[in-house]
Scaffold this motif. Structure first.
Motif, PDB file in Angstrom:
ATOM      1  N   VAL A  50       0.848  -1.195   0.000  1.00 32.95           N
ATOM      2  CA  VAL A  50       0.000   0.000   0.000  1.00 32.95           C
ATOM      3  C   VAL A  50       0.886   1.249   0.000  1.00 32.95           C
ATOM      4  N   ASP A  51       1.952   1.216   0.785  1.00 31.35           N
ATOM      5  CA  ASP A  51       2.891   2.345   0.804  1.00 31.35           C
ATOM      6  C   ASP A  51       3.572   2.512  -0.552  1.00 31.35           C
ATOM      7  N   LEU A  52       3.951   1.395  -1.184  1.00 34.12           N
ATOM      8  CA  LEU A  52       4.570   1.476  -2.516  1.00 34.12           C
ATOM      9  C   LEU A  52       3.619   2.109  -3.525  1.00 34.12           C
ATOM     10  N   TYR A  53       2.382   1.667  -3.498  1.00 37.24           N
ATOM     11  CA  TYR A  53       1.387   2.241  -4.404  1.00 37.24           C
ATOM     12  C   TYR A  53       1.246   3.746  -4.165  1.00 37.24           C
ATOM     13  N   ASP A  54       1.205   4.150  -2.902  1.00 38.78           N
ATOM     14  CA  ASP A  54       1.085   5.579  -2.572  1.00 38.78           C
ATOM     15  C   ASP A  54       2.282   6.378  -3.082  1.00 38.78           C
ATOM     16  N   ILE A  55       3.477   5.800  -3.002  1.00 41.83           N
ATOM     17  CA  ILE A  55       4.677   6.467  -3.536  1.00 41.83           C
ATOM     18  C   ILE A  55       4.525   6.683  -5.028  1.00 41.83           C
ATOM     19  N   VAL A  56       4.138   5.651  -5.749  1.00 36.96           N
ATOM     20  CA  VAL A  56       3.976   5.752  -7.199  1.00 36.96           C
ATOM     21  C   VAL A  56       2.903   6.781  -7.550  1.00 36.96           C
ATOM     22  N   LYS A  57       1.781   6.708  -6.881  1.00 42.97           N
ATOM     23  CA  LYS A  57       0.673   7.632  -7.163  1.00 42.97           C
ATOM     24  C   LYS A  57       1.087   9.087  -6.908  1.00 42.97           C
ATOM     25  N   LYS A  58       1.773   9.326  -5.812  1.00 40.74           N
ATOM     26  CA  LYS A  58       2.216  10.693  -5.495  1.00 40.74           C
ATOM     27  C   LYS A  58       3.181  11.218  -6.552  1.00 40.74           C
ATOM     28  N   ARG A  73      12.791   9.198  -9.864  1.00 43.95           N
ATOM     29  CA  ARG A  73      12.200   9.744  -8.632  1.00 43.95           C
ATOM     30  C   ARG A  73      11.507   8.647  -7.824  1.00 43.95           C
ATOM     31  N   ILE A  74      10.777   7.771  -8.491  1.00 46.29           N
ATOM     32  CA  ILE A  74      10.076   6.696  -7.793  1.00 46.29           C
ATOM     33  C   ILE A  74      11.076   5.752  -7.131  1.00 46.29           C
ATOM     34  N   ILE A  75      12.127   5.380  -7.859  1.00 47.48           N
ATOM     35  CA  ILE A  75      13.161   4.511  -7.280  1.00 47.48           C
ATOM     36  C   ILE A  75      13.775   5.158  -6.039  1.00 47.48           C
ATOM     37  N   GLN A  76      14.073   6.442  -6.115  1.00 49.74           N
ATOM     38  CA  GLN A  76      14.678   7.136  -4.973  1.00 49.74           C
ATOM     39  C   GLN A  76      13.736   7.157  -3.778  1.00 49.74           C
ATOM     40  N   LYS A  77      12.452   7.401  -4.018  1.00 46.25           N
ATOM     41  CA  LYS A  77      11.482   7.427  -2.910  1.00 46.25           C
ATOM     42  C   LYS A  77      11.352   6.043  -2.265  1.00 46.25           C
ATOM     43  N   LYS A  79      13.740   3.757  -2.158  1.00 47.84           N
ATOM     44  CA  LYS A  79      14.965   3.566  -1.373  1.00 47.84           C
ATOM     45  C   LYS A  79      14.892   4.337  -0.060  1.00 47.84           C
ATOM     46  N   ASP A  80      14.389   5.562  -0.100  1.00 50.45           N
ATOM     47  CA  ASP A  80      14.270   6.373   1.111  1.00 50.45           C
ATOM     48  C   ASP A  80      13.267   5.771   2.095  1.00 50.45           C
ATOM     49  N   TYR A  81      12.269   5.092   1.586  1.00 48.85           N
ATOM     50  CA  TYR A  81      11.197   4.503   2.404  1.00 48.85           C
ATOM     51  C   TYR A  81      11.721   3.387   3.316  1.00 48.85           C
ATOM     52  N   LYS A  82      12.591   2.535   2.828  1.00 49.26           N
ATOM     53  CA  LYS A  82      13.083   1.406   3.629  1.00 49.26           C
ATOM     54  C   LYS A  82      14.603   1.273   3.550  1.00 49.26           C
ATOM     55  N   ARG A  83      15.301   2.400   3.545  1.00 51.98           N
ATOM     56  CA  ARG A  83      16.762   2.364   3.517  1.00 51.98           C
ATOM     57  C   ARG A  83      17.282   1.764   4.802  1.00 51.98           C
ATOM     58  N   PRO A  84      18.261   0.951   4.873  1.00 55.58           N
ATOM     59  CA  PRO A  84      19.059   0.370   3.791  1.00 55.58           C
ATOM     60  C   PRO A  84      18.579  -1.027   3.393  1.00 55.58           C
ATOM     61  N   LEU A  85      17.344  -1.393   3.767  1.00 62.86           N
ATOM     62  CA  LEU A  85      16.874  -2.754   3.553  1.00 62.86           C
ATOM     63  C   LEU A  85      16.561  -3.078   2.092  1.00 62.86           C
ATOM     64  N   VAL A  86      16.206  -2.056   1.289  1.00 66.90           N
ATOM     65  CA  VAL A  86      15.946  -2.285  -0.134  1.00 66.90           C
ATOM     66  C   VAL A  86      17.283  -2.480  -0.819  1.00 66.90           C
ATOM     67  N   LYS A  87      17.479  -3.663  -1.406  1.00 67.66           N
ATOM     68  CA  LYS A  87      18.757  -3.985  -2.043  1.00 67.66           C
ATOM     69  C   LYS A  87      18.763  -3.622  -3.529  1.00 67.66           C
ATOM     70  N   TYR A  88      17.601  -3.678  -4.155  1.00 66.18           N
ATOM     71  CA  TYR A  88      17.529  -3.490  -5.603  1.00 66.18           C
ATOM     72  C   TYR A  88      16.095  -3.132  -5.972  1.00 66.18           C
ATOM     73  N   THR A  89      15.950  -2.211  -6.911  1.00 66.88           N
ATOM     74  CA  THR A  89      14.630  -1.833  -7.411  1.00 66.88           C
ATOM     75  C   THR A  89      14.677  -1.751  -8.931  1.00 66.88           C
TER      76      THR A  89
END
Length: 114
Positions: A50-58, A73-77, A79-89
């Motif tokens: 749900v948070d991912l969808y909200d990032i994309v929509k925004k 911009r979406i990739i950066q958001k 990464k910022d959302y779950k840094r450093p746990l996101v390894k790849y997008t």
């Protein structure tokens, strides 16, 4: 992975694209350690789609000339959302029925980030 998110946006270099807009399809793939979530059944240990969808929509609501810029911009958001746990997008954004002088179903960009 979120597949086939359907949104409307006003992205493009041509003046009419800023007024008419287009339909877009977005796919997101994320590499993330889901082990703790799978053991603990705890939403805080994973990525809430749900948070991912909200990032994309925004981000779709912020006009860009290039969908490459939107994708970054979406990739950066994310990464910022779950840094450093996101390894790849990886994100694929497709503009449906682009304003071209021919019959083209969609144009797409694929961007990866780590």
């Amino acid at each position: 992975m979120l597949e086939n998110i359907k949104l409307f946006g006003f992205h493009g270099c041509m003046p009419e694209e800023k007024y008419i807009g287009s339909h877009y399809t977005i796919n997101i793939e994320i590499e993330f350690d889901f082990y703790q979530a799978s053991i603990n059944d705890d939403l805080s240990k994973t990525i809430n789609y749900v948070d991912l969808y909200d990032i994309v929509k925004k981000e779709m609501n912020i006009n860009s000339k290039l969908i490459e810029h939107l994708a970054r911009r979406i990739i950066q958001k994310i990464k910022d959302y779950k840094r450093p746990l996101v390894k790849y997008t990886k994100i694929k954004i497709c503009k449906e029925n682009p304003p071209l002088q021919g019959n083209v179903e969609r144009v797409c960009v694929v961007l990866e980030g780590d």
